[in-house]
Design a protein around this motif. Structure first.
Motif, PDB file in Angstrom:
ATOM      1  N   LEU A 151      95.976  18.674 -51.259  1.00  0.00           N
ATOM      2  CA  LEU A 151      96.871  18.787 -52.348  1.00  0.00           C
ATOM      3  C   LEU A 151      97.166  20.368 -51.952  1.00  0.00           C
ATOM      4  N   GLY A 152      96.000  20.967 -50.957  1.00  0.00           N
ATOM      5  CA  GLY A 152      96.690  21.675 -50.588  1.00  0.00           C
ATOM      6  C   GLY A 152      95.821  23.200 -50.189  1.00  0.00           C
ATOM      7  N   ALA A 153      94.358  23.176 -50.528  1.00  0.00           N
ATOM      8  CA  ALA A 153      93.310  23.606 -50.766  1.00  0.00           C
ATOM      9  C   ALA A 153      93.435  24.187 -49.290  1.00  0.00           C
ATOM     10  N   GLU A 154      93.335  25.488 -49.130  1.00  0.00           N
ATOM     11  CA  GLU A 154      93.421  26.614 -48.133  1.00  0.00           C
ATOM     12  C   GLU A 154      92.601  25.772 -46.558  1.00  0.00           C
ATOM     13  N   SER A 155      90.644  26.604 -47.431  1.00  0.00           N
ATOM     14  CA  SER A 155      90.341  25.257 -46.411  1.00  0.00           C
ATOM     15  C   SER A 155      89.320  24.587 -47.353  1.00  0.00           C
ATOM     16  N   VAL A 156      88.303  23.395 -46.532  1.00  0.00           N
ATOM     17  CA  VAL A 156      87.533  23.181 -47.893  1.00  0.00           C
ATOM     18  C   VAL A 156      86.342  22.679 -46.337  1.00  0.00           C
ATOM     19  N   THR A 157      85.687  22.917 -47.045  1.00  0.00           N
ATOM     20  CA  THR A 157      84.301  23.042 -46.603  1.00  0.00           C
ATOM     21  C   THR A 157      82.808  22.087 -46.547  1.00  0.00           C
TER      22      THR A 157
END
Lengths: 426, 453
Positions: free
Chosen positions: B300-306
């Motif tokens: 969806l466009g999240a810059e970072s996913v942890t």
């Protein structure tokens, strides 16, 4: 490096690989491309009297396995549909431009002496090394009294061979049809007619498949189909047997054989040569992959011969003939048992179900400690038939082990259960 | 003067790019590729893959039928055991089920792509029925019995289909506006493209004899006791509707959300770009839902996913395939950490994690803490049973207790799927529960009829 040069019916050839009389040898353009790739010779597409035949569309049907690999092709194409003079001129040009390659002229005519002789003389005049009599085409031409219509009548085989022998002084190859009961009968007729060699097999009469939407055989020509000639890998076993029959028959064993039928690789060629063939002819494989396939045929055969220590083709030619015997000469005391290697077994169960449903119920399933299953041969029930080994998908997992029973060779004629022996004893 | 410009293909908008990112994870096999793959199958006898499938699909037979060109027969072989074979083909963790059992693994070959082949066959048949072909299964003669099913998820619908086939009349009560349960609301979009969950339900209902009443939640709009009175049998397949809580400070902050609720919003939003997502997303959990949420947040466009999990990678219930998929989608995976607080002023700004370690087999905090910035936290630490309306049913391990034949502690009430004590959080197991419960109910009803005679 092994020497692949050979002599076929007295004709020297740089290698045993010729292209059979068929679409690939229809004209100079193809033949030159084949020679460039290394084919030792070609049998030109069958020539007939003018006017040339007319072909239909389409012409080929393919028999494939589940994986899409071609098992065989059938065709309904007739003989050369180009004017005789054009073919003869191109043959002359090819002979001149490729002096070290063999060109055999294939021919057919109606069952009239004049027709066979006139055509043979014209073809020989073009400079061919030999003439092959097409007595096998099982579709179209036979309806006009040619091809297999002649090849199926031994007297006609003998006559046409003799007619051609009488007017040319080059080797004559009589090409036999497999669409008969006993190949020895036309082979002997060819010999009687004076053939230097027999070429076999021509195509097998066939319907390749039925289009179930149109309810017509494939390939369909305006919603109708006809039987055609079957060739390719699928016919190789039939051809091997017919070649062997001629090679081991005492009356025909001196006939040279130009073997044809499902030769795809150097190994196929080696098998035919081991059964006595002087050389081989190839068509289907070239139609599927192009003329380049000859490169591996040459290379592979040469490497195999080096490995086996055969310097020339003659060193192994016919070596399998003495071991090709009638059933009555087999040793009935020879015994094999299947041995399944548990380590390489992947537990697919194919050996079990094949044996259980269709053979001798000799492979039992046992549960393994810690899961999985083990397949165990019941020696008392195993007849050594080999089926399990053939259906096993893992190379080397099932071996057939010889039982050292110490028994002497025993053939059926000497077997105590043979009723003929019982009758004699009583 | 406006100079005429050559027509250029306009570059795709952001919304189009995002929608494109949610395309099919595994594109459907072409007919040729399916036959080629089917031809690799050894057609094992008493095949291990069958035993590895919770629904016991006769896998070698359906693959052989693909090979022979009998796609209808192939699909029927699958659907006879698993009416949701279409969803299972897309969502099953095949690498730990049928494909793990494939004997080709032992031969150091790739296993047969059973899931992809199953999808090929089932999709063909579902398309045929949508184009007007009859439903492949017929109903037995009417028994005159009526059964209530609570929950239109995989367990409830599989029950309904089998029970309808056996001649009973079914009414399904569903709290949500659409049927399908997690197939519709909980699986990743890229596994269920083109509205497959709804197409599959429409196909399933094609057998007839099944009514679905939407907007009826157990304990609110309908009561178990009333259903018991009105129907011969009640089957409960309500899944696990409640999300487990972290029970740490800050859990109520804006931007802290259950992963399943995030996926549900995403599944129901068109275009996908309208789904709210943070710039810095932290997912907590180690299951496939955690992975699904993390990957989709990234798409969806999240810059970072942890993704943060409290134990080591081996302990994650997400399969190796899913974990790789996450990494391929640029999801960072951090292990051996558990959240101790969520911080922010009205809205989440960061999370505090404590490092963990095993001490004598027990997971313990080490006291070492660190902070991750986050404006969107997705919790995927498991689901639990919502107890609403289940009064009188015995529980076991926080779920509905069942005995043999899927009977609950209440007479005439059966249950299956994720909501029961044996539930496995697997669509395919829920389908098997529904199918077998329907057969058990049928046997019981038949026995009753005999007694009455």
């Amino acid at each position: 490096m092994a020497d692949l040069s050979c002599t076929i019916a007295g004709i020297p050839s740089i290698n045993p690989f010729w292209l059979a009389s068929a679409p690939p040898t229809d004209k100079k353009y193809n033949v030159v491309r084949a020679f460039e790739k290394g084919w030792g010779g070609v049998v030109w597409k069958t020539l007939g009297e003018d006017p040339p035949v007319v072909n239909v569309t389409s012409r080929y049907g393919l028999h494939k396995d589940f994986k899409g690999a071609t098992l065989g092709i059938n065709n309904n194409e007739l003989i050369s549909d180009r004017p005789l003079a054009v073919n003869l001129r191109e043959i002359e040009e090819c002979r001149r431009e490729w002096p070290d390659r063999v060109i055999i002229g294939s021919m057919m005519a109606v069952m009239e002496e004049r027709a066979w002789k006139d055509l043979a003389i014209r073809i020989a005049a073009a400079g061919v090394h030999g003439i092959e009599l097409n007595l096998g085409c099982p579709h179209g031409m036979c309806e006009r009294g040619m091809g297999s219509a002649i090849g199926q009548v031994p007297e006609m085989v003998e006559k046409t061979t003799r007619w051609v022998r009488e007017v040319v002084d080059i080797p004559v190859f009589t090409k036999l049809t497999p669409n008969i009961t006993d190949i020895l009968v036309p082979a002997e007729a060819a010999l009687q007619g004076g053939a230097h060699a027999v070429s076999l097999i021509n195509t097998v009469n066939s319907i390749i498949s039925v289009n179930l939407d149109h309810m017509a055989p494939n390939p369909m020509i305006d919603n109708k189909g006809t039987h055609g000639g079957y060739c390719g890998s699928a016919v190789k076993p039939i051809a091997l047997n017919m070649v062997a029959e001629i090679a081991r028959n005492h009356q025909t064993r001196d006939l040279e054989i130009s073997a044809i039928g499902g030769i795809n690789t150097w190994r196929d060629a080696a098998e035919f040569i081991a059964l006595g063939a002087s050389g081989v002819q190839v068509c289907t494989s070239a139609m599927l992959y192009g003329f380049r396939i000859v490169e591996d045929m040459i290379d592979g055969l040469s490497n195999w011969m080096d490995e086996k220590g055969y310097r020339t083709l003659d060193d192994f030619r016919g070596k399998a003939i003495p071991n090709t015997v009638n059933w009555n000469e087999l040793n009935m005391n020879f015994d094999l048992k299947a041995r399944i290697d548990e380590k390489s077994c992947i537990e697919c169960g194919r050996c079990h179900i094949a044996c259980e449903d269709t053979s001798h119920q000799a492979i039992r399933i046992e549960a393994k400690d810690g899961g999985g299953r083990r397949f165990v041969v019941i020696d008392d029930d195993c007849v050594g038939c080999n089926l399990c080994q053939h259906v096993c998908p893992v190379d080397g997992c099932i071996d057939m082990e010889e039982v050292n029973n110490g028994l002497p060779v025993l053939t059926w004629p000497d077997h105590p259960k043979n009723p003929a022996n019982k009758a004699a004893a009583e | 003067m406006t100079a005429s410009r050559p027509n250029r293909p306009s570059s795709p908008s952001r919304a189009e790019k995002i929608d494109a990112a949610f395309r099919d994870l595994h594109p459907a096999l072409t007919s040729g590729a399916a036959v080629t793959e089917a031809s690799r199958c050894l057609y094992c006898y008493d095949a291990p893959c069958i035993r590895a499938c919770p629904t016991g699909i006769d896998i070698p037979t359906f693959i052989h039928q693909i090979r022979s060109g009998n796609l209808e027969g192939s699909a029927k072989t699958i659907l006879a055991e698993n009416i949701m074979g279409g969803t299972c083909a897309r969502a099953c963790p095949t690498e730990v089920l049928c494909e793990e059992a494939c004997v080709l693994n032992k031969g150091e070959d790739k296993p047969i792509q059973i899931g992809d082949l199953q999808r090929h066959a089932v999709d063909h048949l579902i398309e045929q029925t949508h184009a007007g072909a009859p439903h492949p299964f017929q109903r037995a003669a009417a028994t005159g019995r009526s059964i209530a099913v609570v929950g239109a998820g995989p367990a409830g619908l599989a029950f309904a289909h089998r029970a309808a086939m056996l001649g009973h009349d079914i009414t399904v009560y569903e709290s949500r506006p659409k049927p399908g349960g997690l197939n519709e609301y909980g699986l990743a979009e890229y596994k269920m493209v083109d509205d497959f969950a709804q197409r599959e339900v429409a196909f399933l209902l094609g057998i007839g004899g099944i009514k679905i009443r939407h907007g009826r939640a157990l304990g609110e709009d309908i009561q178990l006791e009333a259903l018991r009175q009105a129907y011969d049998v009640v089957f409960i397949g309500i899944g696990l509707g409640g999300a487990a809580r972290l029970a740490i400070a800050g859990e109520e902050l804006d931007g802290v959300e259950d992963a399943l609720s995030f996926i549900e919003t995403l599944r129901q939003t068109k275009p996908k770009s309208k789904t709210p997502v943070g710039r810095t997303v932290v997912v907590i959990g180690g299951g496939n839902t955690a992975i699904d949420a993390a990957i989709q947040a990234k798409k969806l466009g999240a810059e970072s996913v942890t993704l943060v999990y409290r134990r080591g990678e081996d302990a994650m219930s997400a399969t190796g395939f899913e974990r790789n998929l996450a990494r391929l989608n640029d999801v960072q995976i951090r292990l051996w950490s558990r959240p101790s607080a969520i911080e922010g002023n009205g809205r989440v700004e960061s999370i505090v994690f404590e490092k963990t370690a095993l001490n004598g087999g027990r997971l313990q905090g080490t006291g070492e803490v660190y902070r991750l910035p986050a404006d969107h936290v997705l919790k995927a630490i498991g689901q639990k049973l919502r107890p609403m309306g289940l009064d009188g049913l015995a529980a076991e391990n926080g779920k509905i207790q069942i005995g043999p034949d899927y009977r609950t502690s209440l007479d005439g009430v059966y249950a299956g799927g994720d909501c029961v004590s044996t539930g496995e959080d697997l669509t395919v197991q829920a389908v098997e529960d529904g199918k077998r419960a329907a057969e058990a109910v049928h046997q019981a009803l038949a026995a009753q009829s005999v007694e009455r005679v």
